[in-house]
Scaffold this active site. Structure first.
Site, PDB file in Angstrom:
ATOM      1  N   GLY A  18      69.317 -41.292  31.591  1.00 50.22           N
ATOM      2  CA  GLY A  18      68.842 -39.993  32.067  1.00 50.22           C
ATOM      3  C   GLY A  18      69.987 -39.068  32.410  1.00 50.22           C
ATOM      4  N   SER A  20      71.288 -36.242  30.905  1.00 51.53           N
ATOM      5  CA  SER A  20      71.406 -34.864  30.443  1.00 51.53           C
ATOM      6  C   SER A  20      71.104 -33.836  31.529  1.00 51.53           C
ATOM      7  CB  SER A  20      70.477 -34.627  29.246  1.00 51.53           C
ATOM      8  OG  SER A  20      69.128 -34.834  29.616  1.00 51.53           O
ATOM      9  N   GLY A  22      70.302 -33.397  36.233  1.00 48.75           N
ATOM     10  CA  GLY A  22      70.187 -33.990  37.557  1.00 48.75           C
ATOM     11  C   GLY A  22      71.354 -34.870  37.957  1.00 48.75           C
ATOM     12  N   SER A 143      65.952 -45.050  43.010  1.00 51.26           N
ATOM     13  CA  SER A 143      64.544 -45.004  43.400  1.00 51.26           C
ATOM     14  C   SER A 143      64.279 -43.647  44.047  1.00 51.26           C
ATOM     15  CB  SER A 143      64.229 -46.167  44.355  1.00 51.26           C
ATOM     16  OG  SER A 143      62.890 -46.113  44.790  1.00 51.26           O
ATOM     17  N   TYR A 157      53.614 -42.049  41.707  1.00 47.51           N
ATOM     18  CA  TYR A 157      55.071 -41.912  41.783  1.00 47.51           C
ATOM     19  C   TYR A 157      55.620 -42.881  42.833  1.00 47.51           C
ATOM     20  CZ  TYR A 157      59.708 -39.908  42.404  1.00 47.51           C
ATOM     21  OH  TYR A 157      61.070 -39.736  42.493  1.00 47.51           O
ATOM     22  N   ALA A 159      54.245 -45.594  43.817  1.00 44.39           N
ATOM     23  CA  ALA A 159      54.078 -46.965  43.316  1.00 44.39           C
ATOM     24  C   ALA A 159      55.240 -47.357  42.408  1.00 44.39           C
ATOM     25  CB  ALA A 159      52.758 -47.091  42.570  1.00 44.39           C
ATOM     26  N   LYS A 161      58.257 -46.146  42.460  1.00 41.54           N
ATOM     27  CA  LYS A 161      59.500 -46.223  43.226  1.00 41.54           C
ATOM     28  C   LYS A 161      59.493 -47.392  44.208  1.00 41.54           C
ATOM     29  CE  LYS A 161      61.514 -42.943  41.062  1.00 41.54           C
ATOM     30  NZ  LYS A 161      62.662 -43.263  40.179  1.00 41.54           N
ATOM     31  N   PHE A 190      66.804 -33.161  46.540  1.00 43.53           N
ATOM     32  CA  PHE A 190      68.075 -32.607  46.091  1.00 43.53           C
ATOM     33  C   PHE A 190      67.810 -31.457  45.122  1.00 43.53           C
ATOM     34  CE2 PHE A 190      69.631 -36.371  48.002  1.00 43.53           C
ATOM     35  CZ  PHE A 190      70.971 -36.141  48.288  1.00 43.53           C
ATOM     36  N   THR A 192      67.998 -30.404  42.189  1.00 41.65           N
ATOM     37  CA  THR A 192      68.056 -30.658  40.752  1.00 41.65           C
ATOM     38  C   THR A 192      66.822 -29.998  40.125  1.00 41.65           C
ATOM     39  OG1 THR A 192      66.760 -32.697  40.882  1.00 41.65           O
ATOM     40  CG2 THR A 192      69.144 -32.885  41.237  1.00 41.65           C
TER      41      THR A 192
END
Length: 286
Positions: A18, A20, A22, A143, A157, A159, A161, A190, A192
């Site tokens: 992941g 590209s 954040g 997480s 979401y 669940a 994490k 954050f 992002t």
């Protein structure tokens, strides 16, 4: 926070999913600036190249479909063979999903687990033979504070994490004797693009009865671009942890994450003690 990528993390090979946008993109840029070797994955390699820069002797952009174990295994193998090693594996890829359980379809739920959970598992399974063979390495799973202290309207979401936190805790014990370290990171909010359309899915079939869910989503969406957390500081913190001899298994990032986690501990302690007598009364008598 000081970036220690030039000392503790000298000459390491990093694999980041992941990448590209954040946290992933911030990590790639900071690590490359520190002279590290970085293999970074994305479903959209062109976007990764535009964001992080061209291929170089230290930078290897890779396509990976995290839901496909063969695609992941190929990316890991290519990274390892290109850089002749593998030291730090960061499972960063993931996306948010909002809605009550009733509102979200089975397809939406499974797609979320495919990336947020099974993608993480696929990377770990592919990386472990190399890490196990060399008896060293560090797996860092990203997480969320939602995996510790979830909020209204984000059940699936949370669940996913929760699952990442649980598997990381046990993995840390399972691989400790092999010299491999594991850290699970739980960030708060954050700044992002996490709350934008390409990183967040909201239930396509909302039900009017879930007014509290809609209100919760509205509050979070209003935060977009105003989150308190600086992703560059988060990336530097993760790099710092990867350079420690004895890194933590759990790392909270952000004052909001810390406060939510501590509040959740208080709630759990209260509820557990409230039913202490009942909980302990389950033994056979006689």
């Amino acid at each position: 926070m000081k970036n220690n990528s030039n000392n503790e993390n000298k000459s390491k090979v990093w694999f980041i999913t992941g990448a590209s946008k954040g946290f992933g993109l911030s990590l790639v840029k900071q690590l490359l600036a520190g002279g590290q070797k970085v293999a970074a994955t994305s479903r959209y390699v062109d976007s990764l190249l535009r964001a992080a820069g061209e291929v170089s002797e230290n930078f290897l952009p890779l396509y990976a479909n995290l839901a496909d174990d063969k695609s992941v295994a190929n990316a890991i193998e290519t990274a390892r063979n290109t850089f002749n090693g593998l030291d730090v594996v960061i499972n960063n890829a993931g996306y948010g999903i909002g809605g009550s359980i009733e509102e979200l379809t089975d397809e939406e739920a499974r797609e979320s687990f495919d990336i947020n959970v099974f993608g993480t598992l696929n990377v770990i399974r592919a990386a472990m033979p190399y890490l196990r063979d060399q008896q060293s390495g560090h797996i860092i799973n990203i997480s969320s504070i939602a995996g510790i202290a979830p909020a209204t309207g984000w059940a699936l979401y949370a669940a996913t994490k929760f699952a990442v936190i649980g598997l990381s805790q046990v993995l840390a014990e399972d691989v400790k004797s092999m010299g491999i370290k594991v850290t699970v990171v739980a960030p708060g909010a954050f700044r992002t693009n996490f709350l934008s359309g390409d990183s967040l899915v909201i239930a396509r079939n909302p039900i009017d009865a879930y007014a509290d869910v809609r209100s919760s989503h509205a509050r979070y969406l209003q935060m977009d671009g105003k989150q308190a957390g600086d992703p560059e500081k988060a990336a530097a913190a993760i790099i710092r942890i990867a350079g420690e001899e004895n890194p933590p298994v759990h790392l909270l990032l952000g004052e909001d994450a810390y406060n939510r986690a501590m509040n959740k501990l208080e709630v759990l302690e209260h509820e557990f003690k409230l039913n202490e007598e009942l909980s302990k009364s389950m033994a056979y008598q006689g």
